[in-house]
Write a protein that holds these residues in place. Structure first.
Motif, short mmCIF file in Angstrom:
data_model
loop_
_atom_site.label_atom_id
_atom_site.label_comp_id
_atom_site.label_asym_id
_atom_site.label_seq_id
_atom_site.Cartn_x
_atom_site.Cartn_y
_atom_site.Cartn_z
N GLU A 220 45.34 35.25 44.40
CA GLU A 220 44.56 36.17 43.55
C GLU A 220 44.70 37.61 44.04
O GLU A 220 44.79 38.54 43.23
CB GLU A 220 43.09 35.75 43.52
N ARG B 21 47.97 38.82 42.77
CA ARG B 21 47.94 39.04 41.32
C ARG B 21 47.17 40.30 40.94
O ARG B 21 47.36 40.85 39.87
CB ARG B 21 47.32 37.83 40.60
N THR C 15 55.14 42.99 28.05
CA THR C 15 54.16 42.70 27.01
C THR C 15 54.65 43.01 25.60
O THR C 15 54.03 42.61 24.63
CB THR C 15 52.87 43.51 27.24
N LEU D 228 49.49 42.15 37.92
CA LEU D 228 49.84 40.99 37.09
C LEU D 228 48.63 40.56 36.26
O LEU D 228 48.78 40.11 35.13
CB LEU D 228 50.35 39.84 37.96
N ASN D 229 47.43 40.70 36.82
CA ASN D 229 46.22 40.39 36.06
C ASN D 229 46.09 41.30 34.84
O ASN D 229 45.69 40.85 33.76
CB ASN D 229 44.97 40.50 36.94
N ASP E 206 48.35 39.99 32.21
CA ASP E 206 47.74 38.83 31.56
C ASP E 206 46.71 39.25 30.51
O ASP E 206 46.66 38.70 29.41
CB ASP E 206 47.07 37.91 32.58
N LEU F 18 48.41 40.67 27.43
CA LEU F 18 48.98 39.60 26.60
C LEU F 18 47.88 38.87 25.82
O LEU F 18 48.07 38.50 24.66
CB LEU F 18 49.77 38.62 27.47
N GLU F 19 46.72 38.71 26.46
CA GLU F 19 45.59 38.07 25.78
C GLU F 19 45.09 38.96 24.64
O GLU F 19 44.80 38.48 23.55
CB GLU F 19 44.47 37.79 26.78
#
Length: 133
Positions: free
Chosen positions: A5, A8, A22, A52-53, A56, A59-60
């Motif tokens: 974590e 990330r 993305t 990286l979080n 994410d 992308l969400e």
């Protein structure tokens, strides 16, 4: 927080790489930053660095927008996730009675969502994200 974590969440990626990962424009990425959906770190030269979080989350956001959910709805979804994690953390730490049923947790989340909706400005239900061409 585990080592994975921590890795990330390290701000390492410039916006050019995030754009490639993305398929979002720099303008879109900056807009989501302005909307407090992501919080990239800043270098001394004030350049954004993403983790990286962050990728994410972007992308969400992209997936949710493609499903027809507007920025106001996305903010609510993210807020509810935060509240849910907070409740789970408090259950795990013993601050909240760990005997709470899933139904009771859902009831708490529903109440929180209603509270958030109460502070929403009129007209925010309409598509709120800008058109990027």
């Amino acid at each position: 927080m585990g080592r994975k974590e921590i890795r990330r969440s390290m701000p390492l990626l410039p916006i050019s790489i995030v754009m490639k990962l993305t398929d979002l424009s720099a303008r879109q990425i900056r807009y989501y930053d302005e909307q407090d959906l992501i919080s990239p770190a800043r270098t001394e030269g004030n350049r954004r660095l993403y983790s990286l979080n962050d990728v994410d989350v972007l992308l969400e956001i992209k997936d949710l927008l493609e499903q027809g959910i507007n920025i106001a709805g996305i903010k609510k979804i993210f807020h509810m996730k935060t509240v849910q994690h907070h409740i789970e953390d408090e259950k795990n730490s013993g601050k909240i009675n760990s005997d709470l049923s899933d139904e009771e947790v859902r009831k708490l989340l529903r109440q929180e969502l209603l509270q958030v909706g109460r502070f929403q400005k009129p007209g925010m239900q309409q598509r709120e994200f800008p058109r990027f061409h």
